[in-house]
Design a protein around this motif. Structure first.
Motif, PDB file in Angstrom:
ATOM      1  N   THR A  53       0.593  -3.497   8.597  1.00 45.47           N
ATOM      2  CA  THR A  53      -0.337  -2.402   8.334  1.00 45.47           C
ATOM      3  C   THR A  53      -0.346  -2.139   6.834  1.00 45.47           C
ATOM      4  O   THR A  53       0.529  -2.611   6.095  1.00 45.47           O
ATOM      5  CB  THR A  53       0.083  -1.111   9.060  1.00 45.47           C
ATOM      6  OG1 THR A  53       1.315  -0.659   8.501  1.00 45.47           O
ATOM      7  CG2 THR A  53       0.207  -1.326  10.558  1.00 45.47           C
ATOM      8  N   GLU A  94       0.323   0.627   5.448  1.00 50.45           N
ATOM      9  CA  GLU A  94       1.528   1.413   5.162  1.00 50.45           C
ATOM     10  C   GLU A  94       2.761   0.515   5.041  1.00 50.45           C
ATOM     11  O   GLU A  94       3.579   0.690   4.140  1.00 50.45           O
ATOM     12  CB  GLU A  94       1.767   2.471   6.245  1.00 50.45           C
ATOM     13  CG  GLU A  94       0.726   3.577   6.275  1.00 50.45           C
ATOM     14  CD  GLU A  94      -0.494   3.255   7.136  1.00 50.45           C
ATOM     15  OE1 GLU A  94      -0.655   2.084   7.597  1.00 50.45           O
ATOM     16  OE2 GLU A  94      -1.315   4.149   7.351  1.00 50.45           O
ATOM     17  N   GLU A  95       2.876  -0.460   5.943  1.00 50.22           N
ATOM     18  CA  GLU A  95       4.038  -1.355   5.926  1.00 50.22           C
ATOM     19  C   GLU A  95       4.069  -2.235   4.679  1.00 50.22           C
ATOM     20  O   GLU A  95       5.112  -2.393   4.054  1.00 50.22           O
ATOM     21  CB  GLU A  95       4.039  -2.267   7.162  1.00 50.22           C
ATOM     22  CG  GLU A  95       4.324  -1.558   8.461  1.00 50.22           C
ATOM     23  CD  GLU A  95       4.033  -2.433   9.679  1.00 50.22           C
ATOM     24  OE1 GLU A  95       4.625  -2.138  10.730  1.00 50.22           O
ATOM     25  OE2 GLU A  95       3.234  -3.392   9.592  1.00 50.22           O
ATOM     26  N   LEU A 102       2.851   0.557   1.302  1.00 47.59           N
ATOM     27  CA  LEU A 102       3.352   1.942   1.263  1.00 47.59           C
ATOM     28  C   LEU A 102       2.281   2.941   0.833  1.00 47.59           C
ATOM     29  O   LEU A 102       2.553   3.890   0.094  1.00 47.59           O
ATOM     30  CB  LEU A 102       4.577   2.048   0.347  1.00 47.59           C
ATOM     31  CG  LEU A 102       5.761   1.144   0.703  1.00 47.59           C
ATOM     32  CD1 LEU A 102       6.859   1.259  -0.331  1.00 47.59           C
ATOM     33  CD2 LEU A 102       6.283   1.454   2.091  1.00 47.59           C
ATOM     34  N   ILE A 103       1.037   2.692   1.285  1.00 52.71           N
ATOM     35  CA  ILE A 103      -0.045   3.642   1.015  1.00 52.71           C
ATOM     36  C   ILE A 103      -0.689   4.049   2.334  1.00 52.71           C
ATOM     37  O   ILE A 103      -0.689   3.296   3.301  1.00 52.71           O
ATOM     38  CB  ILE A 103      -1.094   3.098   0.024  1.00 52.71           C
ATOM     39  CG1 ILE A 103      -1.689   1.772   0.490  1.00 52.71           C
ATOM     40  CG2 ILE A 103      -0.486   2.952  -1.367  1.00 52.71           C
ATOM     41  CD1 ILE A 103      -2.775   1.228  -0.421  1.00 52.71           C
ATOM     42  N   SER A 104      -1.252   5.231   2.351  1.00 52.05           N
ATOM     43  CA  SER A 104      -1.743   5.835   3.586  1.00 52.05           C
ATOM     44  C   SER A 104      -3.207   5.509   3.872  1.00 52.05           C
ATOM     45  O   SER A 104      -4.043   5.508   2.962  1.00 52.05           O
ATOM     46  CB  SER A 104      -1.579   7.351   3.485  1.00 52.05           C
ATOM     47  OG  SER A 104      -2.227   7.980   4.560  1.00 52.05           O
ATOM     48  N   THR A 105      -3.498   5.313   5.134  1.00 54.47           N
ATOM     49  CA  THR A 105      -4.884   5.125   5.545  1.00 54.47           C
ATOM     50  C   THR A 105      -5.671   6.434   5.462  1.00 54.47           C
ATOM     51  O   THR A 105      -6.884   6.427   5.651  1.00 54.47           O
ATOM     52  CB  THR A 105      -4.966   4.552   6.977  1.00 54.47           C
ATOM     53  OG1 THR A 105      -4.256   5.417   7.861  1.00 54.47           O
ATOM     54  CG2 THR A 105      -4.413   3.151   7.033  1.00 54.47           C
ATOM     55  N   GLU A 106      -4.996   7.514   5.149  1.00 55.76           N
ATOM     56  CA  GLU A 106      -5.713   8.778   4.911  1.00 55.76           C
ATOM     57  C   GLU A 106      -6.621   8.640   3.687  1.00 55.76           C
ATOM     58  O   GLU A 106      -7.692   9.230   3.636  1.00 55.76           O
ATOM     59  CB  GLU A 106      -4.712   9.918   4.695  1.00 55.76           C
ATOM     60  CG  GLU A 106      -5.367  11.253   4.435  1.00 55.76           C
ATOM     61  CD  GLU A 106      -4.368  12.370   4.208  1.00 55.76           C
ATOM     62  OE1 GLU A 106      -4.813  13.447   3.798  1.00 55.76           O
ATOM     63  OE2 GLU A 106      -3.165  12.181   4.450  1.00 55.76           O
TER      64      GLU A 106
END
Length: 158
Positions: free
Chosen positions: A100, A102-103, A106-110
């Motif tokens: 993903t 995030e994995e 280290l950033i958000s899908t937000e």
């Protein structure tokens, strides 16, 4: 070679091919209108956005779109601005890696959407200076609408 690997190479090849010699406000207007017209011909409701160096030069929402499309555009553009590649390429490379956003980063899908539709605005011998983005269709169709329209547009340039 696997289909996934072929797809990633094809997407990188598009980025090498679909580059501009220059890009003015007038170019943004003409390309934006071409994207809107292409969507209308296909009877597709999309929002179109062209941003250069942080300045939105073109934005148009066809009937059938919603404010949510604007949010998707922001998140897809963030992907291109962070990685310098199309949002479809980043999404497919994550899929191939089995990770993903995030994995791996280290950033958000937000705030970031690795989904098709945002393509880097590239100037030859300069690099990425912005984004050309569509939202409203399934992600691969968003990507294909952008790339096919850019290709046609560039063929018409002197």
């Amino acid at each position: 070679m696997s289909d996934e690997k072929n797809l990633l190479e094809s997407l990188l090849q598009q980025e090498d091919e679909l580059q501009f010699s220059s890009f003015s406000h007038e170019t943004a207007w003409q390309l934006g209108v071409a994207l809107v017209e292409a969507a209308k011909q296909k009877k597709k409701g999309v929002t179109v956005d062209i941003t250069r160096s942080g300045q939105q030069l073109f934005h148009y929402a066809l009937p059938g779109t919603a404010p949510d499309n604007d949010e998707w555009i922001k998140r897809k553009n963030n992907i291109v601005n962070r990685f310098g590649h199309s949002s479809w390429y980043i999404g497919q490379s994550l899929k191939q890696a089995g990770k993903t956003l995030e994995e791996k980063y280290l950033i958000s899908t937000e705030h970031f959407a690795p989904h098709g539709g945002a393509f880097p605005l590239i100037i030859k011998q300069v690099g990425v200076i912005g984004t050309i983005t569509v939202s409203g269709l399934p992600q691969q169709e968003d990507h294909e609408l952008v790339t096919s329209t850019i290709r046609t547009f560039l063929k018409r340039q002197p």
